[in-house]
Each structure stands twice: as C-alpha cells, then as structure tokens.
Design a protein around this motif. Structure first.
Motif, short mmCIF file in Angstrom:
data_model
loop_
_atom_site.label_atom_id
_atom_site.label_comp_id
_atom_site.label_asym_id
_atom_site.label_seq_id
_atom_site.Cartn_x
_atom_site.Cartn_y
_atom_site.Cartn_z
N ASP A 176 65.66 18.11 56.84
CA ASP A 176 66.83 18.93 56.57
C ASP A 176 66.43 20.10 55.66
O ASP A 176 66.07 19.90 54.50
N ILE A 177 66.47 21.30 56.20
CA ILE A 177 66.12 22.51 55.46
C ILE A 177 67.40 23.13 54.92
O ILE A 177 68.31 23.47 55.68
N SER A 178 67.47 23.31 53.60
CA SER A 178 68.70 23.81 52.98
C SER A 178 68.63 25.29 52.60
O SER A 178 69.67 25.90 52.31
N LEU A 190 71.86 27.80 52.98
CA LEU A 190 72.75 27.73 54.14
C LEU A 190 74.20 27.67 53.70
O LEU A 190 75.08 28.29 54.32
N LEU A 191 74.46 26.95 52.63
CA LEU A 191 75.84 26.76 52.18
C LEU A 191 76.47 28.07 51.74
O LEU A 191 77.61 28.38 52.11
N ALA A 192 75.73 28.90 51.00
CA ALA A 192 76.30 30.12 50.46
C ALA A 192 76.15 31.32 51.38
O ALA A 192 77.01 32.21 51.39
N ASP A 193 75.08 31.35 52.16
CA ASP A 193 74.73 32.60 52.85
C ASP A 193 74.89 32.58 54.36
O ASP A 193 74.76 33.63 55.00
N TRP A 194 75.18 31.42 54.96
CA TRP A 194 75.37 31.39 56.41
C TRP A 194 76.50 32.33 56.82
O TRP A 194 76.37 33.12 57.75
N ASP A 195 77.61 32.25 56.11
CA ASP A 195 78.72 33.16 56.34
C ASP A 195 78.98 34.10 55.18
O ASP A 195 79.65 35.12 55.35
N PRO A 222 75.08 24.96 60.44
CA PRO A 222 76.48 25.00 60.01
C PRO A 222 77.46 25.26 61.14
O PRO A 222 78.65 24.94 61.01
N ASP A 223 77.00 25.80 62.26
CA ASP A 223 77.89 26.00 63.40
C ASP A 223 78.27 24.69 64.08
O ASP A 223 79.20 24.67 64.89
N TYR A 224 77.54 23.61 63.78
CA TYR A 224 77.77 22.34 64.45
C TYR A 224 78.99 21.62 63.89
O TYR A 224 79.98 21.38 64.58
N ASN A 225 78.96 21.28 62.61
CA ASN A 225 80.10 20.63 61.96
C ASN A 225 79.96 20.72 60.45
O ASN A 225 78.96 21.21 59.93
N ALA A 227 79.41 18.49 58.28
CA ALA A 227 78.34 17.68 57.70
C ALA A 227 77.03 18.46 57.62
O ALA A 227 76.12 18.08 56.88
N HIS A 228 76.92 19.54 58.39
CA HIS A 228 75.70 20.34 58.38
C HIS A 228 75.94 21.73 57.78
O HIS A 228 75.17 22.66 58.03
N ALA A 229 76.96 21.85 56.98
CA ALA A 229 77.29 23.15 56.38
C ALA A 229 76.22 23.65 55.43
O ALA A 229 76.11 24.85 55.19
#
Length: 247
Positions: A176-178, A190-195, A222-225, A227-229
């Motif tokens: 799992d790459i964060s 991923l949590l802060a910068d995906w969107d 994060p597009d999946y669900n 739990a992967h945000a």
C-alpha cells in the motif's frame, strides 16, 4: 500445350519462391524485433532491464509460480542483495519465502523494515523507473526521492474480516503506497492531494496509478472506494495472467 504447362510450372515456382522469400524475410524481421524489443512479445523471457511492454504485467504475475526465477531477475537490478528471511505463520495461508527488502527503492519511513514478496519488488522496480520517474519530471518538474507506505505483510483476510478470502497482504504480495517524497521538499499524499492537490499534482497521481495498472494484477486507488482513499493498493496474483483490476 507443352509450352502452356511449362509456363504454368514456371509461374508456380516463381510464386513459391516469392512466398518463401517473404516467409524468410518475415522470420528474420521477427527475430530482429524479438532481439531488440523482447518486451513486445508474450513468449519472450522477462528482463527487468527491458522497458515495460504490453505483456510485462502478465510476465510479472507469472513470477509467483517461479520464485527462483524471480530472485534471479531481481539480481539483475541489485535488489537480490536485499533478501529477507522467510516468514512462517501458524495460519497456513500466511507467510512468505521470497521476501525482498525494499531499501533499494527508498521506501520511507524505515526502509529496512519493509519487505514484500519478490514479484511485488520486481514490479515496483519497473514502476519506479518507467512510470513514476518520468511522470514526476513531466508534471512536477522534479524527482521522487522516496515512497511512503502503509505496509505490505499482514496476516489477515480481505478488509480484516473474520472469514472469507485471504488478503494478498497475507503473503506480502501486496503493498500500500500512501504518497511520494519529492526532491524539491514537497510530500504528496493520496489522502490530501488526489483531489485536493494542484492540477499538476493530481495529473501526476493519476498517471502513476494508470501506469501501475499495466504492471500489477490489482491496482486500487481512491477512485475505488473510501477504504482506499489514502493509498494505492498494489497487488500481484500468480493466477491472474491475462487479467487485471484497475480502479
């Protein structure tokens, strides 16, 4: 009549000669292409020195059935100097015997503590070199100096359930790459910068996700669900040759 038959014979011989010449040319051209671009063919041997091709993901997935072959391959790129001791577990579905320390790929934090199964290490090497590095140069104008992570080996079932299928984490066949640490001091997550990141940062994250889909049997983002945000779930499955999940 004899002259007509002779003419037909000559034409047939000429046609056979042309077919033979074309066949020889085609075979020679195939051999040249296979030598120069083995990554373009499904039956050529995988080498981690080659660029990514349309069948690289299938070849990587197949390494799960060839642990010695996988360990020999990572020796090509100096990952074999980072073999990890086997891990056994009272639960037969858990553990691994082909662990590779990810220190050579600069995984942060505590790079020496992160171990994955060999096919994940092989895929990560190609992802870092041929996907992440050029995407960072294109979109961010800098280099990625480290990957941040949420772990690999974890003896658990999918989503931590008490029954059902085992997670690929149970055999260290998932990572799992964060986020990413950049040479200019930025830390993308991923949590802060995906969107929420800049347009360039979001483009980078999506490009490296799409590139992972070409290498790993399962790439969940994060597009999946929900739990992967906060991470990319990158997994290899030896029985997944010819199939992959990309979300």
């Amino acid at each position: 009549m004899a002259s007509i038959k002779a003419g037909r014979t000559i034409r047939r011989l000429l046609l056979l000669g042309i077919i033979a010449a074309l066949g020889f040319y085609g075979w020679s051209e195939y051999q040249r292409m296979a030598r120069e671009h083995p990554e373009r063919f499904p039956w050529t041997e995988l080498s981690l020195a080659d660029p990514i091709g349309p069948f690289t993901g299938d070849k990587l997935a197949g390494l799960g059935n060839e642990p010695l072959r996988c360990l020999a391959l990572v020796d090509e790129v100096a990952l074999a100097n980072n073999f990890a001791p086997p891990v056994a577990n009272s639960e037969p579905a858990c553990g691994y015997a082909d662990g590779i320390s990810m220190a050579a790929l600069t995984i942060a934090p505590s790079p020496g503590d992160l171990v994955t199964a060999c096919p994940i290490a092989a895929a990560m090497h190609l992802w870092a070199r041929d996907v992440v590095a050029p995407a960072a140069a294109t979109h961010l104008g800098t280099e990625v100096t480290a990957f941040t992570h949420l772990g690999s080996y974890n003896c658990r079932r999918l989503y931590g359930r008490t029954s059902g299928n085992w997670s690929r984490h149970a055999t260290a066949d998932a990572l799992d790459i964060s986020g990413f640490v950049l040479a200019d001091g930025r830390r993308l997550t991923l949590l802060a910068d995906w969107d929420g990141g800049s347009e360039a940062e979001q483009a980078f994250l999506r490009e490296v996700r799409n590139g992972a889909c070409e290498l790993f049997s399962s790439t969940l983002s994060p597009d999946y669900n929900a739990a992967h945000a906060d991470h990319f779930h990158l997994a290899m499955r030896e029985e997944a040759v010819g199939w992959s999940a990309c979300r």
